[in-house]
Design an enzyme around this catalytic site. Structure first.
Site, PDB file in Angstrom:
ATOM      1  N   GLY A   2      31.179 -89.689 -36.894  1.00 19.59           N
ATOM      2  CA  GLY A   2      29.842 -89.448 -36.369  1.00 19.59           C
ATOM      3  C   GLY A   2      28.793 -89.722 -37.418  1.00 19.59           C
ATOM      4  N   SER A   3      27.631 -89.154 -37.245  1.00 21.01           N
ATOM      5  CA  SER A   3      26.514 -89.413 -38.143  1.00 21.01           C
ATOM      6  C   SER A   3      26.754 -88.781 -39.501  1.00 21.01           C
ATOM      7  CB  SER A   3      25.215 -88.863 -37.548  1.00 21.01           C
ATOM      8  OG  SER A   3      25.224 -87.446 -37.575  1.00 21.01           O
ATOM      9  N   GLU A  15      34.370 -90.111 -41.286  1.00 21.66           N
ATOM     10  CA  GLU A  15      33.962 -91.507 -41.105  1.00 21.66           C
ATOM     11  C   GLU A  15      32.556 -91.455 -40.536  1.00 21.66           C
ATOM     12  OE1 GLU A  15      32.711 -94.738 -40.234  1.00 21.66           O
ATOM     13  OE2 GLU A  15      33.770 -94.456 -38.340  1.00 21.66           O
ATOM     14  N   LEU A  16      31.576 -91.855 -41.351  1.00 16.30           N
ATOM     15  CA  LEU A  16      30.180 -91.554 -41.052  1.00 16.30           C
ATOM     16  C   LEU A  16      29.381 -92.833 -40.792  1.00 16.30           C
ATOM     17  CD1 LEU A  16      29.829 -88.744 -43.738  1.00 16.30           C
ATOM     18  CD2 LEU A  16      30.636 -88.571 -41.368  1.00 16.30           C
ATOM     19  N   GLY A  17      28.087 -92.762 -41.042  1.00 21.43           N
ATOM     20  CA  GLY A  17      27.201 -93.862 -40.680  1.00 21.43           C
ATOM     21  C   GLY A  17      27.357 -95.080 -41.571  1.00 21.43           C
ATOM     22  N   CYS A  58      29.423 -98.387 -35.980  1.00 18.77           N
ATOM     23  CA  CYS A  58      29.125 -97.980 -37.355  1.00 18.77           C
ATOM     24  C   CYS A  58      29.132 -99.155 -38.314  1.00 18.77           C
ATOM     25  CB  CYS A  58      30.109 -96.911 -37.816  1.00 18.77           C
ATOM     26  SG  CYS A  58      31.845 -97.424 -37.780  1.00 18.77           S
ATOM     27  N   GLU A 114      20.090 -96.507 -40.759  1.00 17.06           N
ATOM     28  CA  GLU A 114      21.007 -96.965 -39.728  1.00 17.06           C
ATOM     29  C   GLU A 114      20.290 -96.888 -38.378  1.00 17.06           C
ATOM     30  OE1 GLU A 114      25.596 -96.224 -38.329  1.00 17.06           O
ATOM     31  OE2 GLU A 114      24.376 -94.468 -38.794  1.00 17.06           O
ATOM     32  N   VAL A 115      20.078 -98.031 -37.753  1.00 21.08           N
ATOM     33  CA  VAL A 115      19.328 -98.082 -36.496  1.00 21.08           C
ATOM     34  C   VAL A 115      20.215 -97.689 -35.317  1.00 21.08           C
ATOM     35  CG1 VAL A 115      18.024 -99.570 -34.931  1.00 21.08           C
ATOM     36  CG2 VAL A 115      17.774 -99.831 -37.408  1.00 21.08           C
ATOM     37  N   PHE A 116      21.459 -98.139 -35.318  1.00 23.75           N
ATOM     38  CA  PHE A 116      22.400 -97.923 -34.221  1.00 23.75           C
ATOM     39  C   PHE A 116      21.866 -98.515 -32.927  1.00 23.75           C
ATOM     40  CE2 PHE A 116      26.069 -95.411 -32.536  1.00 23.75           C
ATOM     41  CZ  PHE A 116      26.939 -95.728 -33.555  1.00 23.75           C
TER      42      PHE A 116
END
Length: 487
Positions: A231-232, A253-255, A287, A381-383
């Site tokens: 996630g974020s 496991e992040l941005g 990601c 991080e725009v996503f």
């Protein structure tokens, strides 16, 4: 009757092998492309988590004691079921997640591969013989951690759930799975259904969807010894802090805000195709998405022009329709965040060469040029489907720009000189590097993970990373007779 028949699971959670009402109530399963309600999913409460964790702990012991071929057979069968029912299950992915069919099909392919790869883990070496200065046999052994909590996000829910669920189960653990409430079916229901059909004994996979309170209950539960969170970065920091308080291992496991570096010797037309895929695939909701395009100044203008032209040709719409390249983003909150980052970047001097607007949840693929390095569409991080492009003069400047980000997930480098690309990559801290490819890649047997604010390092994929992630190490010694010891 379809494989994912709605009657048993609608409005329910999956605990101890049964679909039962959750104390958290229900949540509508909404199709982002149309706003239509597809079904009702059940939600768990923290009390449900405590009950599920307790029974998972009890079920795990018998599962771990099974001969390894028995565990492997369940995972192999699960992979077969994902492949056999791919058309139906990918349809849920298209409608619930907003994935275009190509992305949905890829998710089902990866889900099957994750299960098949996990099926090899029960028979993998379980330890090693160690040298000892004493007259004894000294060895290490890998044992299941016990109960593993898996918390997965909305964007690629099937892959980001199964890549932890499958190896954790294969290695003898039980699992509490909490998918995002927006994607409960793809991220949880269909996994529970497949594994039950594959013969997984009751209690080993507990499906407990919910919000932050449910996630916190998972991390805090004394039966949960490992947490796998995707996630974020902000949420990951909170998960990591809570896990540390309870001495629970957390794999985070992040941005990401991955860079694609295009050197002056690159074929610009080929680089643009890589760039478009890296930034716009799955609406940029990955990601590993290319967030920053670093292009040598000698080819920068051509690159921007070609990428903008490519973006304008891409069809955005309902992913159930023919010829759609981008579907909707997940919800209005995500759309508004994307647009705010684009507008603020434009106010700071970035030029919009393509896109920059939306219709409902359909955000046009956007290309920004003349982007200041502190503009949010470049620095954050725009996503979403936004490509921010900046020029660089030489390799040193490219390294400085790429390494300036707090993130360190993936890196792509496009060049005709492969060795130069590898040398450049050595200077930029990331967990993943692709030379002459964009950043969005995934294979079940490859280690996956980021550094810095992108997470706690590679811990998924392949025997080594998965064994490290979901087992504990025990040191064991054996002597013929007790040694003579005197104080």
């Amino acid at each position: 009757m379809t494989f994912l028949d709605r009657a048993p699971w609608q409005g329910r959670i999956f605990v101890d092998g049964d679909w039962r009402p959750g104390a958290g109530g229900t949540v509508p399963v909404v199709e982002p492309a149309t706003g239509a309600e597809l079904a009702q999913a059940g939600l768990a409460s923290p009390d449900d988590v405590r009950d599920a964790a307790r029974s998972a702990h009890e079920a795990q012991r018998a599962w771990a004691a099974l001969p390894h071929p028995a565990r492997a057979a369940v995972l192999r069968r699960a992979g077969d079921l994902f492949a056999e029912h791919a058309a139906e299950l990918s349809g849920w992915n298209v409608r619930e997640v907003g994935a275009v069919p190509m992305m949905a099909g890829f998710s089902l392919h990866v889900a099957a591969e994750e299960c098949w790869a996990a099926a090899a883990l029960p028979s993998a070496p379980q330890g090693e013989v160690l040298a000892s200065e004493d007259d004894r046999l000294s060895f290490s052994r890998r044992l299941p951690a016990g109960v593993v909590g898996v918390i997965s996000p909305f964007n690629v829910p099937l892959i980001l759930s199964i890549r932890s669920v499958a190896p954790a189960l294969a290695l003898g653990n039980a699992v509490l799975l909490k998918p995002d409430p927006r994607t409960v079916v793809t991220g949880g229901v269909l996994i529970a259904r497949v594994l039950a059909e594959a013969g997984l004994p009751a209690g080993l996979l507990q499906l407990v969807p919910g919000g932050a309170d449910v996630g916190q209950a998972i991390v805090e539960d004394p039966h949960v010894r490992v947490v796998s969170f995707t996630g974020s970065t902000a949420a990951g920091r909170a998960v990591g802090a809570t896990a540390a308080e309870h001495l629970t291992r957390a794999h985070l496991e992040l941005g990401g805000n991955s860079a694609l570096v295009v050197l002056e010797d690159a074929d610009v037309a080929e680089a643009v195709e890589q760039a478009a895929w890296g930034s716009f695939f799955h609406q940029g909701q990955v990601c590993m998405t290319v967030g920053r395009h670093l292009v040598h100044e000698s080819v920068h203008d051509e690159f921007v022009s070609r990428l903008a032209a490519k973006a304008e040709t891409l069809v955005v719409g309902d992913p159930t329709s023919e010829g759609v390249a981008l579907g909707p983003v997940i919800d209005a909150g995500q759309r508004d965040r994307i647009h705010a980052l684009v507008e603020e970047s434009e106010r700071r001097g970035a030029k919009v060469h393509a896109g920059g607007w939306f219709d409902e949840l359909f955000y046009r693929p956007t290309v920004l040029g003349d982007v200041p390095h502190d503009a949010p569409a470049f620095a954050e991080e725009v996503f979403g489907p936004v490509a921010a492009v900046v020029p660089f003069r030489d390799d040193d400047e490219a390294v400085a720009i790429a390494a300036a980000s707090e993130y360190g997930l993936a890196l792509g480098i496009v060049t005709r000189d492969v060795m130069r690309g590898l040398a450049l990559a050595e200077r930029i801290p990331t967990g993943i590097v692709h030379v002459n490819d964009q950043t969005v890649n995934d294979e079940a047997n490859a280690p996956f993970g980021g550094v810095r604010a992108s997470g706690t390092g590679a811990r998924f994929g392949g025997a080594t990373a998965n064994v490290e992630a979901f087992t504990e190490t025990r040191w064991i010694t054996v002597r013929r007779t007790p040694p003579a010891r005197q104080l």
